[in-house]
Design an enzyme around this catalytic site. Sequence first.
Site, mmCIF file in Angstrom:
data_model
loop_
_atom_site.group_PDB
_atom_site.id
_atom_site.type_symbol
_atom_site.label_atom_id
_atom_site.label_comp_id
_atom_site.label_asym_id
_atom_site.label_seq_id
_atom_site.Cartn_x
_atom_site.Cartn_y
_atom_site.Cartn_z
ATOM 1 N N HIS A 6 10.592 -0.058 16.327
ATOM 2 C CA HIS A 6 10.183 0.853 15.253
ATOM 3 C C HIS A 6 8.671 1.074 15.255
ATOM 4 O O HIS A 6 7.885 0.125 15.309
ATOM 5 C CB HIS A 6 10.619 0.294 13.899
ATOM 6 C CG HIS A 6 10.340 1.222 12.762
ATOM 7 N ND1 HIS A 6 11.173 2.264 12.436
ATOM 8 C CD2 HIS A 6 9.306 1.271 11.876
ATOM 9 C CE1 HIS A 6 10.679 2.915 11.399
ATOM 10 N NE2 HIS A 6 9.546 2.323 11.042
ATOM 11 N N HIS B 265 7.644 -3.498 3.800
ATOM 12 C CA HIS B 265 6.200 -3.644 3.952
ATOM 13 C C HIS B 265 5.531 -3.525 2.584
ATOM 14 O O HIS B 265 6.051 -2.895 1.662
ATOM 15 C CB HIS B 265 5.621 -2.619 4.939
ATOM 16 C CG HIS B 265 6.002 -1.203 4.669
ATOM 17 N ND1 HIS B 265 7.249 -0.686 4.943
ATOM 18 C CD2 HIS B 265 5.286 -0.173 4.155
ATOM 19 C CE1 HIS B 265 7.301 0.589 4.624
ATOM 20 N NE2 HIS B 265 6.120 0.923 4.125
ATOM 21 N N ASP C 52 -1.169 3.956 -2.299
ATOM 22 C CA ASP C 52 0.061 4.506 -2.869
ATOM 23 C C ASP C 52 0.714 5.396 -1.821
ATOM 24 O O ASP C 52 0.038 6.174 -1.151
ATOM 25 C CB ASP C 52 -0.250 5.343 -4.107
ATOM 26 C CG ASP C 52 -0.479 4.502 -5.353
ATOM 27 O OD1 ASP C 52 -0.638 3.275 -5.216
ATOM 28 O OD2 ASP C 52 -0.516 5.077 -6.461
ATOM 29 N N HIS D 6 7.817 -2.438 -0.539
ATOM 30 C CA HIS D 6 8.993 -1.582 -0.592
ATOM 31 C C HIS D 6 9.581 -1.505 0.807
ATOM 32 O O HIS D 6 8.981 -1.945 1.784
ATOM 33 C CB HIS D 6 8.676 -0.193 -1.148
ATOM 34 C CG HIS D 6 8.007 0.718 -0.176
ATOM 35 N ND1 HIS D 6 6.654 0.705 0.049
ATOM 36 C CD2 HIS D 6 8.500 1.674 0.660
ATOM 37 C CE1 HIS D 6 6.340 1.614 0.959
ATOM 38 N NE2 HIS D 6 7.444 2.214 1.353
#
Length: 388
Positions: free
Chosen positions: A263, A300, A306, A336
């Site tokens: 990834h 992560h 943000d 998240h």
Amino acid sequence: MPFYHKLGKIPHKRHTIFKKPDGSLYREQLFGTIGFDGMSTNSYHEHHPTQVKEILGHKDVTPKIAVNTNLKSYKFHGFKTIPQPDYLDSRSTVLHNDDVNIILAAPTQSLHDYFYKNADADELLFVHKGKGKLRTHLGNLDFDYGDYLLIPRGIIYKIDFETEDNRLFIVESRRPIYTPKRYRNHFGQLLEHAPFCERDLRQPYELETNDEKGDFLIKVKKENQLFDMVYATHPFDVVGYDGYNYPYAFSIHDFEPITGRIHQPPPVHQTFETDAFVVCSFCPRLFDYHPESIPAPYNHSNIDSDEVLYYVDGDFMSRNDIEAGHISLHPAGIPHGPHPGAVERSIGQTKTEELAVMVDTFKPLKITEEGMAIADDSYHKSWLEDKH
């Protein structure tokens, strides 16, 4: 970074006599940024571009903040933004900080009655729905679904839509927006390993030159005030220009994704940058090809930024219950990652058709009243495993 562009008629040397057919002078204007140190364009006008007849008043357009300090993940239903005929009235600021406004717009009509200039900010318009023509004092650009339109601060423009169902995702930046520095050599040319190159950037191709006097309304945004300024000559009176500071277009469909055996992190999707935020394009691509790879992103922590993700089209593999037009906000300070079940679903998949635009800001974002009106207040609970 835009590159040198020339359109229309210009004299052999800057700051020299340039005569009209009748012997009078064209009027030169240096259109530049960062004082005299940034990108600039020399334009030549039929008339002095400084002739203000009236300032009719101004309107406060400061975003109204509903959530000033936030540590909660949100989902916003972007298509719930109500369409409105007027372009500026249709612009709804959802998220805000001192560097950037993240705006949704759903104008149903072309901008005919006035011209618009943002004197505070560069504007990056992403066209989710609609097609038409961006008309500016430095030339015109056709646009369609998937186009980014980069409009530097100070550009005077109108928009002609060929459609009524128009949806725009707008990033309004108080910092100049450039292509990522790491994609460019020291001459400014995009490098071979960059996911796009100069031939993918569309420059203004059509110059409107109007030699007209009268009353021409320009709505100018300055310090969160929208001023109505009446000029004595048509703003589109440029006969020619050259330089580096002009609007341009880039299609998200021309972004060439970088893939690997495992990834790849979000920076490989980076498309634009400022010193206050970055913009990334998540495009259809082959998945990782290690035999034991997990295509879904790993969990992560957003410690420094943000993360805002605007979902455009396709299958959003890492999220449950996400549709086109949704916006997710994952604030700095907490981790998240993929929703429950997303990792397992991704294993063995060979490609994704997702299309999305991401904005990562380095200062926390505040949520406006308009944002809360379309917010899903329970989104932060969607990672609970006992709900699935």
